[in-house]
Design a protein around this motif. Structure first.
Motif, short mmCIF file in Angstrom:
data_model
loop_
_atom_site.label_atom_id
_atom_site.label_comp_id
_atom_site.label_asym_id
_atom_site.label_seq_id
_atom_site.Cartn_x
_atom_site.Cartn_y
_atom_site.Cartn_z
N MET A 9 50.21 33.18 -53.27
CA MET A 9 50.34 32.90 -51.83
C MET A 9 49.97 34.13 -51.01
SD MET A 9 53.97 30.96 -51.57
CE MET A 9 54.36 29.60 -52.62
N PRO A 10 49.56 33.89 -49.78
CA PRO A 10 49.37 35.02 -48.86
C PRO A 10 50.71 35.76 -48.67
CG PRO A 10 48.47 32.99 -47.94
CD PRO A 10 49.20 32.62 -49.17
N GLU A 11 50.63 37.04 -48.35
CA GLU A 11 51.82 37.90 -48.23
C GLU A 11 52.89 37.32 -47.32
OE1 GLU A 11 54.18 41.39 -48.56
OE2 GLU A 11 52.26 41.14 -49.56
N ARG A 12 52.53 36.91 -46.11
CA ARG A 12 53.52 36.41 -45.15
C ARG A 12 54.21 35.15 -45.68
NH1 ARG A 12 51.13 36.46 -39.19
NH2 ARG A 12 53.05 37.45 -38.57
N MET A 13 53.45 34.26 -46.30
CA MET A 13 54.02 33.03 -46.84
C MET A 13 54.99 33.36 -47.97
SD MET A 13 52.09 29.69 -48.38
CE MET A 13 51.22 29.36 -46.86
N ARG A 14 54.59 34.27 -48.86
CA ARG A 14 55.45 34.66 -49.98
C ARG A 14 56.75 35.26 -49.47
NH1 ARG A 14 51.96 37.25 -52.78
NH2 ARG A 14 52.23 39.27 -51.77
N VAL A 15 56.66 36.15 -48.49
CA VAL A 15 57.86 36.78 -47.91
C VAL A 15 58.76 35.72 -47.27
CG1 VAL A 15 58.67 38.35 -46.11
CG2 VAL A 15 56.78 39.03 -47.60
N ALA A 16 58.16 34.79 -46.52
CA ALA A 16 58.94 33.75 -45.84
C ALA A 16 59.67 32.86 -46.85
CB ALA A 16 58.03 32.91 -44.95
N VAL A 17 58.97 32.46 -47.91
CA VAL A 17 59.60 31.59 -48.94
C VAL A 17 60.72 32.34 -49.65
CG1 VAL A 17 59.21 30.36 -51.11
CG2 VAL A 17 57.56 30.14 -49.24
N ARG A 18 60.45 33.57 -50.05
CA ARG A 18 61.49 34.35 -50.75
C ARG A 18 62.72 34.56 -49.85
NH1 ARG A 18 60.52 36.77 -55.56
NH2 ARG A 18 58.36 36.87 -56.24
N MET A 19 62.48 34.92 -48.59
CA MET A 19 63.61 35.17 -47.68
C MET A 19 64.43 33.90 -47.47
SD MET A 19 62.09 37.71 -44.74
CE MET A 19 63.66 37.86 -43.89
N HIS A 20 63.74 32.76 -47.32
CA HIS A 20 64.46 31.52 -47.02
C HIS A 20 65.10 30.91 -48.26
CE1 HIS A 20 64.97 27.26 -45.78
NE2 HIS A 20 65.30 27.84 -44.64
N ARG A 21 64.33 30.73 -49.33
CA ARG A 21 64.80 30.00 -50.50
C ARG A 21 65.58 30.84 -51.49
NH1 ARG A 21 64.10 24.47 -51.05
NH2 ARG A 21 63.05 23.81 -49.16
N ILE A 22 65.29 32.10 -51.59
CA ILE A 22 65.94 32.94 -52.59
C ILE A 22 67.05 33.78 -51.96
CG2 ILE A 22 65.60 34.80 -54.27
CD1 ILE A 22 62.74 33.65 -54.66
N GLU A 23 66.76 34.39 -50.82
CA GLU A 23 67.73 35.29 -50.21
C GLU A 23 68.61 34.59 -49.18
OE1 GLU A 23 65.43 38.62 -48.81
OE2 GLU A 23 64.45 38.83 -50.75
N GLY A 24 68.26 33.36 -48.78
CA GLY A 24 69.12 32.58 -47.90
C GLY A 24 69.05 32.92 -46.43
N PHE A 25 67.99 33.57 -45.98
CA PHE A 25 67.86 33.90 -44.56
C PHE A 25 67.54 32.64 -43.76
CE2 PHE A 25 67.17 38.14 -46.28
CZ PHE A 25 67.83 38.94 -45.35
N LYS A 26 67.94 32.66 -42.49
CA LYS A 26 67.62 31.57 -41.58
C LYS A 26 66.21 31.77 -41.04
CE LYS A 26 72.36 30.79 -40.29
NZ LYS A 26 73.33 30.59 -39.26
N LEU A 27 65.63 30.66 -40.58
CA LEU A 27 64.26 30.72 -40.06
C LEU A 27 64.14 31.71 -38.90
CD1 LEU A 27 63.27 26.95 -40.24
CD2 LEU A 27 62.44 28.81 -41.69
N LYS A 28 65.17 31.78 -38.08
CA LYS A 28 65.16 32.70 -36.94
C LYS A 28 65.03 34.15 -37.42
CE LYS A 28 68.60 34.42 -34.13
NZ LYS A 28 69.95 34.40 -33.71
N ASP A 29 65.77 34.49 -38.48
CA ASP A 29 65.72 35.85 -39.03
C ASP A 29 64.36 36.14 -39.67
OD1 ASP A 29 68.40 36.19 -38.29
OD2 ASP A 29 69.12 35.38 -40.20
N ILE A 30 63.80 35.15 -40.33
CA ILE A 30 62.47 35.32 -40.94
C ILE A 30 61.42 35.53 -39.84
CG2 ILE A 30 60.69 34.15 -42.33
CD1 ILE A 30 63.07 32.65 -43.69
#
Length: 170
Positions: free
Chosen positions: A119-140
């Motif tokens: 995946m592109p860098e931003r997409m990978r970071v967004a997925v990891r933050m949301h699905r693995i680390e549990g961040f909210k979309l606002k924080d991402i």
């Protein structure tokens, strides 16, 4: 001799016979002893209130009734709890995954990690933050300096790619 002494003497002199009577019904010596104790307490309480013509007959009836009740209760408990022995503890499922499930999970994890790496860098970071680390979309969105809608789109697209990778593996 007082009435209490006579009552105690009557009970003690017939105790072995009453114990045998209770034991024949309960088929458990300890249970028969418990029945005899309860019978004595009830017998003494009744004799404190009134006089009896046949105290031994009354005491024998108390023992018989208590022994029958005790035997019924034991039978019911045995039927209700017969399958709840130590053998059932062996049948309790473990919280740990089976070996097969662990191998499948490891395989799926490798597929998802590979899909994330592509995946592109931003997409990978967004997925990891949301699905693995549990961040909210606002924080991402704040972390990536994008709108919440864009963050949602990145996460949705990344998850879709992971699902496709897993589906293609099969």
């Amino acid at each position: 001799m007082s009435q209490q002494s006579e009552t105690l003497q009557l009970f003690l002199s017939h105790r072995p016979e009453l114990l045998r009577q209770a034991n024949r019904i309960t088929r458990d010596r300890a249970q028969a002893e418990d029945v005899l104790q309860e019978a004595w307490l009830r017998f003494r309480a009744v004799l404190a209130e009134r006089q009896m013509d046949e105290p031994l007959g009354y005491l024998s009836r108390i023992v018989r009734n208590l022994a029958l009740d005790s035997a019924r209760r034991s039978g019911l408990e045995n039927r209700l709890f017969q399958n709840e022995g130590d053998a059932d503890l062996l049948q309790v499922p473990s919280e740990a995954p089976s070996q097969e499930a662990a191998v499948i999970s490891e395989s799926e994890l490798r597929v998802v990690e590979h899909a994330l790496a592509l995946m592109p860098e931003r997409m990978r970071v967004a997925v990891r933050m949301h699905r693995i680390e549990g961040f909210k979309l606002k924080d991402i969105a704040e972390h990536l300096a994008i709108s919440v809608t864009s963050a949602h789109g990145l996460v949705a697209e990344g998850v879709a790619r992971c699902r496709t990778a897993l589906r293609d593996r099969l």
